[in-house]
Design a protein around this motif. Structure first.
Motif, short mmCIF file in Angstrom:
data_model
loop_
_atom_site.label_atom_id
_atom_site.label_comp_id
_atom_site.label_asym_id
_atom_site.label_seq_id
_atom_site.Cartn_x
_atom_site.Cartn_y
_atom_site.Cartn_z
N LEU A 102 -18.72 59.75 -12.86
CA LEU A 102 -19.64 60.57 -12.45
C LEU A 102 -19.03 61.31 -11.24
CD1 LEU A 102 -22.41 61.47 -13.08
CD2 LEU A 102 -23.27 59.77 -11.47
N THR A 103 -18.49 62.52 -11.58
CA THR A 103 -18.00 63.35 -10.56
C THR A 103 -18.21 64.91 -10.91
OG1 THR A 103 -15.80 63.77 -11.67
CG2 THR A 103 -16.10 62.00 -10.13
N PRO A 104 -18.31 65.80 -10.07
CA PRO A 104 -18.61 67.14 -10.46
C PRO A 104 -17.85 67.83 -11.65
CG PRO A 104 -18.60 67.04 -8.05
CD PRO A 104 -18.08 65.83 -8.69
N GLU A 105 -16.53 67.57 -11.41
CA GLU A 105 -15.55 68.08 -12.40
C GLU A 105 -15.88 67.41 -13.88
OE1 GLU A 105 -14.83 66.58 -9.70
OE2 GLU A 105 -13.86 68.27 -8.52
N ASN A 106 -16.29 66.16 -14.02
CA ASN A 106 -16.42 65.39 -15.04
C ASN A 106 -17.86 65.85 -15.69
OD1 ASN A 106 -14.08 63.99 -15.24
ND2 ASN A 106 -14.93 62.18 -14.51
N ARG A 107 -18.79 66.20 -14.83
CA ARG A 107 -20.08 66.74 -15.26
C ARG A 107 -19.93 68.08 -15.94
NH1 ARG A 107 -23.94 65.53 -17.30
NH2 ARG A 107 -25.73 66.11 -15.78
N THR A 108 -18.96 68.88 -15.36
CA THR A 108 -18.72 70.02 -16.04
C THR A 108 -18.06 70.00 -17.44
OG1 THR A 108 -18.13 71.29 -13.81
CG2 THR A 108 -17.51 72.16 -15.78
N LYS A 109 -17.60 68.95 -17.48
CA LYS A 109 -16.89 68.56 -19.09
C LYS A 109 -18.15 68.20 -19.92
CE LYS A 109 -12.51 67.14 -17.46
NZ LYS A 109 -11.47 65.86 -17.27
N GLU A 110 -18.93 67.38 -19.24
CA GLU A 110 -20.19 67.00 -19.94
C GLU A 110 -21.07 67.99 -20.55
OE1 GLU A 110 -21.99 63.68 -17.88
OE2 GLU A 110 -20.17 62.95 -17.47
N LEU A 111 -21.18 69.11 -19.72
CA LEU A 111 -22.04 70.32 -20.08
C LEU A 111 -21.55 70.82 -21.14
CD1 LEU A 111 -23.32 71.56 -16.60
CD2 LEU A 111 -24.55 70.23 -18.17
N LYS A 112 -20.19 70.99 -21.31
CA LYS A 112 -19.60 71.50 -22.58
C LYS A 112 -19.86 70.65 -23.80
CE LYS A 112 -16.01 74.10 -19.82
NZ LYS A 112 -14.39 74.16 -19.65
N ILE A 113 -19.67 69.24 -23.66
CA ILE A 113 -19.81 68.59 -24.72
C ILE A 113 -21.53 68.67 -25.13
CG2 ILE A 113 -20.19 66.13 -25.34
CD1 ILE A 113 -17.99 65.33 -23.40
N ARG A 114 -22.28 68.67 -24.09
CA ARG A 114 -23.92 69.07 -24.40
C ARG A 114 -23.80 70.31 -25.35
NH1 ARG A 114 -28.88 67.87 -22.53
NH2 ARG A 114 -30.31 69.71 -22.51
N SER A 115 -23.26 71.30 -24.90
CA SER A 115 -23.40 72.62 -25.67
C SER A 115 -22.88 72.33 -27.11
CB SER A 115 -22.32 73.65 -25.03
OG SER A 115 -22.53 74.74 -25.77
N TYR A 116 -21.67 71.77 -27.40
CA TYR A 116 -21.26 71.44 -28.70
C TYR A 116 -22.22 70.60 -29.67
CZ TYR A 116 -16.52 73.18 -27.13
OH TYR A 116 -15.61 73.72 -26.33
N ALA A 132 -26.96 63.45 -26.57
CA ALA A 132 -26.39 64.34 -25.66
C ALA A 132 -25.99 64.03 -24.25
CB ALA A 132 -26.75 65.78 -25.93
N PRO A 133 -25.26 64.48 -23.63
CA PRO A 133 -25.10 64.31 -22.08
C PRO A 133 -26.52 65.15 -21.53
CG PRO A 133 -23.03 65.20 -22.76
CD PRO A 133 -23.90 65.15 -24.01
N PRO A 134 -27.05 64.71 -20.57
CA PRO A 134 -28.27 65.34 -19.89
C PRO A 134 -27.97 66.36 -18.95
CG PRO A 134 -27.52 63.31 -18.51
CD PRO A 134 -26.61 63.36 -19.75
N LYS A 135 -29.00 67.56 -18.78
CA LYS A 135 -28.56 68.54 -18.01
C LYS A 135 -28.73 68.08 -16.62
CE LYS A 135 -31.87 71.68 -18.29
NZ LYS A 135 -33.00 72.49 -18.95
N ILE A 136 -28.63 69.03 -15.75
CA ILE A 136 -28.59 68.97 -14.57
C ILE A 136 -29.97 69.20 -13.79
CG2 ILE A 136 -27.82 69.36 -11.80
CD1 ILE A 136 -24.73 69.28 -13.46
N VAL A 137 -30.03 70.49 -13.82
CA VAL A 137 -31.35 71.26 -13.65
C VAL A 137 -32.71 70.39 -14.04
CG1 VAL A 137 -32.67 73.47 -13.24
CG2 VAL A 137 -30.26 73.32 -13.01
N PRO A 138 -33.74 70.02 -13.52
CA PRO A 138 -34.76 69.41 -14.10
C PRO A 138 -35.76 70.52 -14.97
CG PRO A 138 -35.16 69.65 -11.81
CD PRO A 138 -33.84 70.08 -12.14
#
Length: 215
Positions: free
Chosen positions: A75-89, A147-153
């Motif tokens: 759980l890091t900012p960099e990895n969460r960026t990757k997770e958002l890309k996975i979420r998009s896919y 899917a990975p969760p978003k950040i903004v509620p």
């Protein structure tokens, strides 16, 4: 002829809804999250995970989720960026498979209608379509649930996403009911009206969920 016209119209609606949904969903789900992640390096108080998200997502992507055991998903900012890309896919695949599922439901409904009217030669075709629709449907559902969760509620009040999720509860329940009833049809033909009603409810709510997401 009426069935062919209805089929063409419904597929046309699905295609247009899917194209619009892909564009809107990517923006809604990821743009705010990406902007927020860009600020994380300067603001350690920003949370990497939302306060509330699906328990199915928590199993894999929660603070102590299964994916956190791998260094690539710590759980890091960099990895969460990757997770958002996975979420998009995941959601792009979710929308594409949703369109294919709807088309399969239409075909299955037409064959099922003819089967109910005495054309027993279509039984194997109907069962084959049912298998394909079930695989596509539950794969589509799984892509959204895990899917990975978003950040903004979520924003308070009305939103097409919330209606989409409410309809998902209806079509998921109806799909389960349709499958359960199908096992008992051969020995209990009196269940046909209930099986048909469950199938129509599943299709109608699934189609509505696809269309509403573009608004």
């Amino acid at each position: 002829m009426k069935f062919k016209i209805l089929l063409i119209l419904l597929i046309s609606v699905l295609v247009n809804a899917n194209i619009s949904a892909q564009t809107n969903d990517t923006i809604v789900n990821n743009q705010d999250d990406t902007d927020l992640l860009n600020e994380l390096s300067d603001n350690s108080e920003v949370q990497l995970l939302p306060k509330k998200f699906l328990f199915t997502q928590k199993i894999f992507w929660g603070q102590k989720g299964l994916m956190r055991n791998f260094k690539a998903f710590e759980l890091t900012p960099e990895n969460r960026t990757k997770e958002l890309k996975i979420r998009s896919y995941f959601f792009k695949a979710h929308q594409t498979l949703g369109m294919l599922t709807s088309a399969g439901m239409i075909a299955q409904g037409i064959v099922g209608w003819k089967l109910y009217n005495g054309n027993n030669q279509l039984k194997d075709l109907h069962e084959g379509l049912a298998t394909g629709v079930n695989i596509a449907y539950f794969t589509t559902t799984s892509l959204a649930l895990f899917a990975p969760p978003k950040i903004v509620p979520e924003h308070k009040g009305y939103s097409s996403i919330k209606i989409h999720r409410a309809l998902a509860i209806i079509h998921l329940s109806s799909m389960i009911a349709t499958n359960v009833l199908s096992f008992y049809l051969e020995d209990n033909p009196n269940l046909r009206p209930y099986h048909r009603a469950a199938a129509f409810t599943a299709f109608g709510s699934f189609l509505a969920a696809e269309i509403i997401i573009k608004f």
